[in-house]
Design a protein around this motif. Structure first.
Motif, PDB file in Angstrom:
ATOM      1  N   ILE A 125      -5.239  68.313  -1.070  1.00 54.02           N
ATOM      2  CA  ILE A 125      -3.845  67.772  -1.171  1.00 54.02           C
ATOM      3  C   ILE A 125      -3.795  66.739  -2.040  1.00 54.02           C
ATOM      4  CG2 ILE A 125      -2.228  66.360   0.477  1.00 54.02           C
ATOM      5  CD1 ILE A 125      -3.502  67.953   2.861  1.00 54.02           C
ATOM      6  N   ARG A 126      -4.551  65.979  -2.307  1.00 50.85           N
ATOM      7  CA  ARG A 126      -4.385  64.725  -3.365  1.00 50.85           C
ATOM      8  C   ARG A 126      -4.327  65.294  -4.709  1.00 50.85           C
ATOM      9  NH1 ARG A 126      -8.932  62.117  -0.077  1.00 50.85           N
ATOM     10  NH2 ARG A 126      -7.284  60.557   1.349  1.00 50.85           N
ATOM     11  N   THR A 127      -5.314  66.422  -4.719  1.00 46.18           N
ATOM     12  CA  THR A 127      -5.494  67.203  -6.148  1.00 46.18           C
ATOM     13  C   THR A 127      -4.067  67.536  -6.492  1.00 46.18           C
ATOM     14  OG1 THR A 127      -7.564  67.451  -5.982  1.00 46.18           O
ATOM     15  CG2 THR A 127      -6.496  68.566  -7.533  1.00 46.18           C
ATOM     16  N   ILE A 128      -3.370  68.295  -5.648  1.00 44.74           N
ATOM     17  CA  ILE A 128      -2.154  69.203  -5.616  1.00 44.74           C
ATOM     18  C   ILE A 128      -0.935  67.894  -6.056  1.00 44.74           C
ATOM     19  CG2 ILE A 128      -0.338  70.063  -4.491  1.00 44.74           C
ATOM     20  CD1 ILE A 128      -2.482  71.643  -2.914  1.00 44.74           C
ATOM     21  N   ALA A 129      -1.006  66.830  -5.046  1.00 40.12           N
ATOM     22  CA  ALA A 129      -0.033  65.768  -5.432  1.00 40.12           C
ATOM     23  C   ALA A 129      -0.248  65.095  -6.998  1.00 40.12           C
ATOM     24  CB  ALA A 129      -0.093  64.622  -4.332  1.00 40.12           C
ATOM     25  N   LYS A 130      -1.560  64.841  -7.441  1.00 34.21           N
ATOM     26  CA  LYS A 130      -1.925  64.243  -8.632  1.00 34.21           C
ATOM     27  C   LYS A 130      -1.219  65.416  -9.780  1.00 34.21           C
ATOM     28  CE  LYS A 130      -5.500  62.034 -10.795  1.00 34.21           C
ATOM     29  NZ  LYS A 130      -6.975  61.940 -11.206  1.00 34.21           N
ATOM     30  N   GLN A 131      -1.650  66.682  -9.544  1.00 36.71           N
ATOM     31  CA  GLN A 131      -1.095  67.616 -10.671  1.00 36.71           C
ATOM     32  C   GLN A 131       0.320  67.626 -10.676  1.00 36.71           C
ATOM     33  OE1 GLN A 131      -2.871  71.048  -8.954  1.00 36.71           O
ATOM     34  NE2 GLN A 131      -4.847  70.927 -10.323  1.00 36.71           N
ATOM     35  N   LYS A 132       1.140  67.429  -9.709  1.00 33.58           N
ATOM     36  CA  LYS A 132       2.458  67.337  -9.897  1.00 33.58           C
ATOM     37  C   LYS A 132       3.082  65.851 -10.107  1.00 33.58           C
ATOM     38  CE  LYS A 132       3.117  71.604  -8.008  1.00 33.58           C
ATOM     39  NZ  LYS A 132       3.583  72.564  -8.810  1.00 33.58           N
ATOM     40  N   GLY A 133       2.144  65.083 -10.334  1.00 41.10           N
ATOM     41  CA  GLY A 133       2.578  63.493 -10.604  1.00 41.10           C
ATOM     42  C   GLY A 133       3.199  62.787  -9.527  1.00 41.10           C
ATOM     43  N   VAL A 134       3.164  63.279  -8.046  1.00 43.41           N
ATOM     44  CA  VAL A 134       3.638  62.621  -7.010  1.00 43.41           C
ATOM     45  C   VAL A 134       2.609  61.748  -6.507  1.00 43.41           C
ATOM     46  CG1 VAL A 134       4.525  63.070  -4.772  1.00 43.41           C
ATOM     47  CG2 VAL A 134       5.119  64.890  -6.789  1.00 43.41           C
ATOM     48  N   THR A 135       3.128  60.592  -5.769  1.00 41.96           N
ATOM     49  CA  THR A 135       2.274  59.871  -5.094  1.00 41.96           C
ATOM     50  C   THR A 135       2.378  59.783  -3.777  1.00 41.96           C
ATOM     51  OG1 THR A 135       2.614  58.055  -6.787  1.00 41.96           O
ATOM     52  CG2 THR A 135       1.640  57.092  -4.777  1.00 41.96           C
ATOM     53  N   ILE A 136       1.130  60.351  -2.965  1.00 47.22           N
ATOM     54  CA  ILE A 136       1.377  60.502  -1.396  1.00 47.22           C
ATOM     55  C   ILE A 136       0.881  59.450  -0.867  1.00 47.22           C
ATOM     56  CG2 ILE A 136       1.411  62.848  -1.591  1.00 47.22           C
ATOM     57  CD1 ILE A 136      -1.586  62.983  -0.690  1.00 47.22           C
ATOM     58  N   PRO A 137       1.225  59.259   0.421  1.00 48.74           N
ATOM     59  CA  PRO A 137       0.820  58.089   1.291  1.00 48.74           C
ATOM     60  C   PRO A 137      -0.585  58.267   1.825  1.00 48.74           C
ATOM     61  CG  PRO A 137       2.149  59.633   2.677  1.00 48.74           C
ATOM     62  CD  PRO A 137       2.196  59.878   1.123  1.00 48.74           C
ATOM     63  N   PRO A 138      -1.116  57.299   2.690  1.00 40.39           N
ATOM     64  CA  PRO A 138      -2.712  57.313   3.216  1.00 40.39           C
ATOM     65  C   PRO A 138      -2.584  58.805   3.967  1.00 40.39           C
ATOM     66  CG  PRO A 138      -1.648  55.183   3.724  1.00 40.39           C
ATOM     67  CD  PRO A 138      -0.746  55.940   2.811  1.00 40.39           C
ATOM     68  N   ILE A 139      -3.924  59.362   3.975  1.00 38.20           N
ATOM     69  CA  ILE A 139      -4.059  60.617   4.730  1.00 38.20           C
ATOM     70  C   ILE A 139      -4.722  60.233   6.063  1.00 38.20           C
ATOM     71  CG2 ILE A 139      -5.172  62.881   4.974  1.00 38.20           C
ATOM     72  CD1 ILE A 139      -4.439  63.652   2.152  1.00 38.20           C
ATOM     73  N   VAL A 140      -4.528  60.777   7.274  1.00 44.27           N
ATOM     74  CA  VAL A 140      -5.157  60.336   8.474  1.00 44.27           C
ATOM     75  C   VAL A 140      -5.623  61.689   9.179  1.00 44.27           C
ATOM     76  CG1 VAL A 140      -4.812  59.522  10.793  1.00 44.27           C
ATOM     77  CG2 VAL A 140      -3.577  58.548   9.060  1.00 44.27           C
ATOM     78  N   ALA A 141      -6.817  61.983   8.917  1.00 39.87           N
ATOM     79  CA  ALA A 141      -7.471  63.125   9.299  1.00 39.87           C
ATOM     80  C   ALA A 141      -7.705  63.044  10.854  1.00 39.87           C
ATOM     81  CB  ALA A 141      -8.800  63.465   8.762  1.00 39.87           C
ATOM     82  N   ILE A 142      -7.255  64.399  11.328  1.00 40.36           N
ATOM     83  CA  ILE A 142      -7.356  64.262  12.950  1.00 40.36           C
ATOM     84  C   ILE A 142      -8.230  65.173  13.402  1.00 40.36           C
ATOM     85  CG2 ILE A 142      -5.977  64.559  15.028  1.00 40.36           C
ATOM     86  CD1 ILE A 142      -3.663  63.604  13.702  1.00 40.36           C
ATOM     87  N   ALA A 143      -9.363  65.046  14.324  1.00 39.88           N
ATOM     88  CA  ALA A 143     -10.371  65.949  14.721  1.00 39.88           C
ATOM     89  C   ALA A 143     -10.564  65.547  16.337  1.00 39.88           C
ATOM     90  CB  ALA A 143     -11.421  65.868  13.677  1.00 39.88           C
ATOM     91  N   GLY A 144     -11.797  66.213  16.348  1.00 39.46           N
ATOM     92  CA  GLY A 144     -12.420  65.872  17.933  1.00 39.46           C
ATOM     93  C   GLY A 144     -11.941  66.988  19.010  1.00 39.46           C
ATOM     94  N   PRO A 145     -12.649  66.920  20.133  1.00 38.49           N
ATOM     95  CA  PRO A 145     -12.425  68.044  21.228  1.00 38.49           C
ATOM     96  C   PRO A 145     -11.043  68.080  21.581  1.00 38.49           C
ATOM     97  CG  PRO A 145     -13.441  66.169  22.183  1.00 38.49           C
ATOM     98  CD  PRO A 145     -13.117  65.833  20.564  1.00 38.49           C
TER      99      PRO A 145
END
Ligand SMILES: NC(=O)c1ccc[n+]([C@@H]2O[C@H](COP(=O)([O-])OP(=O)(O)OC[C@H]3O[C@@H](n4cnc5c(N)ncnc54)[C@H](O)[C@@H]3O)[C@@H](O)[C@H]2O)c1
Length: 348
Positions: A125-145
């Motif tokens: 996701i960060r790579t896609i945003a960078k390629q488009k010259g867009v700054t994105i907010p922090p990513i929160v990865a959600i996991a668990g059972p």
């Protein structure tokens, strides 16, 4: 009231609406172009077809053409589509994502870039945003059972939010918590993201051990437990090789999610078929005929390439990953032999 837009109205996208509504968020659920029938059912007041649970009251629904409306003014965006759809949906929603304060991610998987380099989803996701010259907010990865249907039904659930900025994961762990949806916070985004797709691969192996009982008439619980142990070890080792904390795999994202995935679900069912004697190829064809996508199958190949590219130094320390890969490739050796060699302790 903080606004949150969930991208993807499948099982997980709709399931996470329940705690969010109960925690007081304004929840918008956007269906992709593949989700019209799911939204139709929800609008008709029927249970969501994937979870069999009615959508939480108060959720606003948006069709695929209304993405901009769905994202307008949202404080948080949640990516909840299947991993294969993440690049496209990221591109489509990039403007709305860039205006939000955080991007949460319930999607799980590996994502190959155009050069064949396998990435974890936040990196993709960060790579896609960078390629488009867009700054994105922090990513929160959600996991668990978290089984989507139980989450939708408001059953007690433990989950983990992983963001590189611990203050951010803590903030949202507090703001999305309810009495029954309880959230740990960590700064180990990588650890959380490694466990999420790897546990699908390892759940196939747990299913195989279960299937052996059906095939031979004799339980193989000892082999299953040794397989579980090895799976957790491998998730921890791979995470560490990429800078994750060793303990993440021993918590909700690893042990927890592996337990729930190994109990039921498509990866386990597929493994059971193999364990009771079907070939990997026939078992997969039957799953496909039943329209049951087995995420662990592509994940096994992608994970193997990912290790070769990003953690070649530990390649030989992941025998269970290799064993699953071998079984899926149709090895002529018995599955008991392959699994045993991978998970039983070697001569000290
Ligand atoms: N079901 C669960 O219990 C659960 C729990 C935690 C995380 N997850 C993860 O959440 C993600 C979604 O899983 P789910 O259970 O909701 O699946 P699902 O099949 O019910 O829904 C899939 C969603 O992804 C979208 N999608 C599928 N292929 C797409 C494509 N090619 N392009 C764009 N969009 C596409 C669909 O429209 C739908 O919105 C997966 O990565 C899964 O691993 C699922």
């Amino acid at each position: 009231m903080a606004k949150i837009t969930i991208l993807g109205a499948g099982a997980m996208g709709s399931g996470i609406c329940t705690p969010l509504i109960n925690a007081g968020w304004e929840v918008r659920l956007w269906g992709t172009w593949l989700d019209d029938h799911l939204l139709d059912a929800c609008e008709a007041g029927k249970p969501h077809p994937r979870t069999n649970v009615p959508l939480a009251k108060g959720v606003k629904l948006y069709r695929s053409a209304d993405l901009n409306k769905a994202l307008d003014g949202s404080d948080v965006v949640v990516m909840s589509v299947a991993s294969g759809g993440v690049p496209k949906v990221t591109e489509m929603a990039l403007e709305g994502i860039s205006k939000a304060k955080a991007l949460w991610l319930t999607s799980k998987g590996f994502c190959p870039d155009e050069n064949g380099k396998i990435q974890l989803l936040p990196e993709a996701i960060r790579t896609i945003a960078k390629q488009k010259g867009v700054t994105i907010p922090p990513i929160v990865a959600i996991a668990g059972p978290v089984k989507a249907n139980e989450c939708a039904e408001g059953k007690p659930t433990a989950t983990i939010f992983g963001c590189k900025d611990l203050d951010v994961s803590r903030k949202y762990a507090r703001e999305a918590r309810t009495e029954v949806y309880c959230i740990e916070a960590t700064d180990d985004e990588t650890g959380v993201e490694i466990c999420a797709p790897m546990k699908n691969v390892y759940a196939i192996a747990l299913g195989i051990a279960d299937g052996l009982e059906e095939g031979t008439g004799f339980p193989h619980h000892n082999l299953k437990a040794a397989t579980f142990n090895q799976a957790v070890k491998e998730m921890s080792l791979l995470g560490q090789a990429l800078g994750a904390k060793p303990e993440t795999a021993y918590g909700l994202a690893g042990v927890g999610d592996l337990e729930v995935t190994g109990l039921s679900g498509r990866n386990k069912v597929y493994g059971v078929r193999i364990g009771r004697g079907e070939t990997a190829k026939d078992a997969l064809a039957e799953m496909e005929r039943l329209e049951q996508t087995v995420e662990g199958v592509p994940a096994a190949g992608l994970a193997t390439t990912f290790v070769e590219q990003s953690a070649p130094q530990i390649k030989d320390q992941l025998p269970l990953l290799r064993a699953v890969h071998e079984i899926l490739a149709g090895s002529s050796l018995s599955v008991v032999k392959i699994l045993s060699e991978a998970v039983l302790p070697k001569m000290p």
